[in-house]
Design a protein around this motif. Sequence first.
Motif, short mmCIF file in Angstrom:
data_model
loop_
_atom_site.label_atom_id
_atom_site.label_comp_id
_atom_site.label_asym_id
_atom_site.label_seq_id
_atom_site.Cartn_x
_atom_site.Cartn_y
_atom_site.Cartn_z
N ASN A 136 27.61 33.46 46.82
CA ASN A 136 27.25 33.98 45.49
C ASN A 136 26.94 35.47 45.56
N SER A 137 26.26 35.88 46.63
CA SER A 137 25.95 37.30 46.81
C SER A 137 27.23 38.11 47.05
N LEU A 138 28.12 37.57 47.86
CA LEU A 138 29.39 38.25 48.10
C LEU A 138 30.19 38.38 46.80
N GLU A 139 30.17 37.33 46.02
CA GLU A 139 30.88 37.35 44.73
C GLU A 139 30.32 38.44 43.83
N SER A 140 29.00 38.63 43.87
CA SER A 140 28.39 39.68 43.04
C SER A 140 28.84 41.07 43.47
N LEU A 141 29.30 41.18 44.73
CA LEU A 141 29.85 42.45 45.23
C LEU A 141 31.37 42.50 45.08
N GLY A 142 31.93 41.47 44.47
CA GLY A 142 33.36 41.46 44.20
C GLY A 142 34.21 40.86 45.29
N PHE A 143 33.61 40.07 46.19
CA PHE A 143 34.37 39.50 47.30
C PHE A 143 34.44 37.98 47.23
N THR A 144 35.63 37.46 47.41
CA THR A 144 35.82 36.06 47.79
C THR A 144 35.83 36.07 49.31
N PRO A 145 35.76 34.92 49.95
CA PRO A 145 35.87 34.93 51.42
C PRO A 145 37.16 35.61 51.88
#
Length: 160
Positions: A136-145
Amino acid sequence: MIEDVLGHAESYGTDLKKMLDKTRFDAALDNPDKVALTVANKGKEWFERATELLDNAVDIADVADRQLMLAEAISQRMEGYRQLIKQFDNCVNPRDVARRSGAEASKIPERLRVSIEMSRRQFEKNSPFLLTDIENSLESLGFTPEGLADALGDVVRQIG
């Protein structure tokens, strides 16, 4: 580690020594595109396995067996992050430092550094962070795995 095989997704190709030998981190890569794809693939292959397991888990009627498959999917996903962190720590970041001259700025975007550090949190002893929290934090930075893996590969191209 795969030897110098150009066609293999796990191979650094002709740049094997430049990616693994710390004394050669300052040398430009012969084929940064190949190395970038390899770096990204080291995480993406695990993410793909996890996705396949998640997709297959919905078809399993037995609750215990389904839970085991879901646990394996999480394990595969975490291994993908571990591989990306390893690439960052052992190859990408040290090459970035070695390839800079003087006070030249890092080619690694801050958003990527923060994402790698967030990913690292799940591996700390007694970490309170769940994989879902990290993603969820990565997604907030615009990243999928997969997007994080690609971004790490892209920075390899920029470092050269």
